[in-house]
Design an enzyme around this catalytic site. Structure first.
Site, PDB file in Angstrom:
ATOM      1  N   HIS A 110      50.547  64.909  44.420  1.00 45.73           N
ATOM      2  CA  HIS A 110      49.147  64.822  44.548  1.00 45.73           C
ATOM      3  C   HIS A 110      48.584  64.871  46.024  1.00 45.73           C
ATOM      4  CE1 HIS A 110      49.711  60.956  46.751  1.00 45.73           C
ATOM      5  NE2 HIS A 110      48.678  60.658  46.453  1.00 45.73           N
ATOM      6  N   LEU A 130      35.655  64.234  52.238  1.00 44.42           N
ATOM      7  CA  LEU A 130      35.000  65.394  51.551  1.00 44.42           C
ATOM      8  C   LEU A 130      35.119  66.305  52.673  1.00 44.42           C
ATOM      9  CD1 LEU A 130      31.751  65.407  49.978  1.00 44.42           C
ATOM     10  CD2 LEU A 130      32.120  67.106  51.523  1.00 44.42           C
TER      11      LEU A 130
END
Lengths: 482, 137
Positions: free
Chosen positions: A405, A207
């Site tokens: 990606h 994160l």
């Protein structure tokens, strides 16, 4: 190990692996690399691209994006579409972490406003969103709740106050793929998933608190609500142990199916079954449940991230203005409509380490992104940058509406640790102004920048090839890792 | 130690050996635990039994290790010592001695998603069993 002239360069962004490369190939391979990334291609990756090209019913070409690296069976960075009549479904074409994906949140904050409290915010997130080996989320799922979650995906979390209905239209597939069948998922998967909702996991999951440091396309950035200097949050995680167990269970089942249907395979990790077989239908129904788990997971994590910001910065939700830009899956198989030889055809598209990138005007996109095309989120490594791209029409013609990606791994974990010896990666990041919260003993070294290809090279290739286009670049301010 | 870690881009592997297939499987299992944490820090506080099936030695190894992944993920069980009590006819039974994961005492290592069939080796040569298995991280 670089490869000799086994492939032919099509143009500055693509090379072709001819059907003569390996016996059994039904179609060619096409790899999106420029000359810089070509030098990093190794033989094993090419063999994997060729192996996928030999699977029954593959349509067009066995594709690989510039972040290609070796996976299990299928390469990571691979895209393969199969005919609904003669093709196959393969759990290896999705990967163990079903619907591993990325979510980007925008805020009203500017970089300097968050900078003063960045350590407190990172610490609060670290408390709210557990990460690392053996970590458990804050929720415990009961069986009925769990079944509902598997069908509803992100909506399940929104209905419990963790987000708004608006978030769902800003999530690929509305945050849930229809057709999940909880009854086809093992008790073991339930047991693994029960305590893991709302947790980040480990490895390359993270994160990140970031800021927008460059805008490439004003109109698209405005539609996504992005502006220079703005604080954003990127969440990279998937379906956790729940999805891993679904993959493990069905690889076993598929090994039996391979014998039953007489499919010959060069690699057991390519185990698959005909699209219309009961085995493939069961896997897809279970995989959809795992994909929906991942969307619920990212929705919960977004909610707790927002809470952490509010608490640590002492500001109101309105001042923070944290909202979803978009959420993409990069490990998933979907039945989609594409045009093959001028005819609209349904195909089973596998994306493993590849992102859907639908163009402007695509009927599956929500109104807000109809004009710009689908936002595509490309995480880089923790020391460099990440990108926001948008889908382009060309991807529909060349890559079944797909693009890259991420950065793509280059070094083994051991090699990364060796190169990090005697250095403090924590300090190096801190010197760059990046705060790090990490649970693992060696995760930081393993995940350091040099372990990855430079994401800028990767993104430049897909941008130049025209299969997606650069909208914004994001730089890390703080990283929370497992 | 009858196991060592092997290098794989992005993931991690274990090479294990033993004079018997049972010893080699036990070594592979102990090697698996060495990926999760520092095995020196694991105490032998309890023993559990683990069973798995597989129709050939390769799938028996993968299914056995995946059972350990499952037990760690759901119960936090870390093994210090693994003993294989029976192996044959498509089944394995083993005992794992160790304790539950405690983030205060056990350094967090790799999060293993699954044992894979990628470059999997189960071989017997010169009276020695050699196994190689790669884990998805």
């Amino acid at each position: 190990m670089a490869v000799q002239t086994t492939f032919r360069r099509i143009d500055s962004c693509r090379v072709e692996l001819p059907e003569s490369y390996k016996p059994g190939m039904r179609v060619k391979g096409v790899i999106y690399v420029d000359e810089i990334l070509e030098s990093g291609l190794d033989q094993k990756c090419l063999d994997q691209v060729a192996n996928v090209a030999s699977l029954p019913g593959i349509v067009g070409a066995s594709l690989a994006m510039p972040d290609i690296h070796m996976g299990y069976g299928f390469v990571i960075g691979g895209v393969a579409a199969f005919s609904m009549d003669e093709g196959v479904i393969s759990p290896g074409g999705v990967g163990y972490d079903i619907n591993c994906g990325v979510r980007l949140l925008a805020s009203n904050l500017r970089r300097h406003e968050a900078a003063a409290k960045i350590k407190e915010v990172a610490a609060a997130i670290y408390r709210e969103v557990p990460a690392g080996v053996g970590s458990k989320g804050k929720l415990r799922l009961l069986h009925d709740d769990f079944n509902e979650l598997l069908k509803k995906g992100a909506r399940w979390a929104v209905e419990r106050g963790m987000g708004t209905p608006d978030d769902l239209e800003r999530t690929e597939s509305g945050g849930a793929i229809e057709g999940a069948e909880p009854a086809l998922i093992s008790e073991k998967a339930y047991e693994r998933g029960r305590t893991q909702l709302g947790s980040l996991g480990s490895g390359n999951h993270f994160l990140e608190i970031q800021y927008v440091d460059q805008i490439y396309e004003d109109e698209a950035a405005a539609a996504m609500g992005l502006f220079e200097g703005q604080v954003t949050v990127m969440i990279h995680t998937g379906s956790r142990g729940f999805g891993h167990q679904v993959c493990t269970d069905y690889l076993e089942e598929m090994a039996t199916a391979v014998r039953k249907y007489g499919i010959s395979l060069p690699d057991r990790e390519l185990a698959c079954a005909p699209v219309n077989s009961p085995e493939a239908r069961s896997y897809l129904a279970a995989m959809r449940g795992a994909a929906n788990f991942a969307w619920a997971n990212r929705q919960c994590i977004m909610h707790w991230t927002r809470e952490a910001f509010i608490e640590a910065m002492g500001i109101s939700p309105r001042e923070l203005g944290m909202r979803l830009v978009y959420d993409v899956a990069h490990n998933v198989a979907k039945i989609e409509e594409h045009t093959v030889n001028g005819i609209k055809t349904r195909l089973a598209v596998h994306r493993k380490g590849a992102t859907r990138a639908f163009p402007p005007g695509h009927p599956e996109l929500p109104q807000i992104y109809r004009k710009t095309g689908q936002p595509v989120l490309i995480p880089g490594d923790m020391g460099r940058v990440s990108f926001v791209l948008a889908g382009n029409e060309k991807a529909m013609h060349e890559t079944w509406g797909s693009t890259c990606h991420g950065a793509g791994r280059m070094l083994s974990r051991h090699e990364a640790i060796r190169r990090a010896r005697g250095r403090s990666i924590y300090r190096e990041l801190e010197d760059k102004g990046i705060v790090v919260m990490s649970a693992g003993r060696e995760t930081l070294a393993e995940e350091m920048s040099e372990a990855y290809k430079d994401v800028t090279n990767v993104v430049d290739v897909v941008d130049k090839a025209g299969i997606s286009r650069k909208v914004a670049r994001l730089r890390p301010m703080a990283v929370v890792k497992g | 130690m009858p196991y060592e870690q092997i290098e794989v881009t992005g993931d991690a592997g274990i090479k294990a050996c033993g004079a018997t297939v049972e010893e080699a499987f036990a070594a592979a299992a102990e090697g698996f635990y060495s990926l999760l944490t520092d095995t020196e820090k694991i105490r032998k506080e309890k023993t559990i039994e683990v069973k798995a099936k597989g129709d050939n030695p390769e799938s028996l190894l993968v299914n056995f290790l995946n059972e350990l992944v499952f037990i760690f993920d759901t119960k936090g069980m870390l093994g210090k010592k693994v003993a294989v009590s029976s192996l044959g006819n498509g089944a394995i039974a083993a005992t794992i001695s160790g304790e539950e994961f405690d983030p205060e005492r056990h350094p967090r290592g790799l999060l293993v998603k699954a044992a894979t069939y990628h470059n999997l080796k189960v071989e017997s040569k010169n009276g020695q069993w050699e196994l190689e298995v790669i884990f998805d991280i």
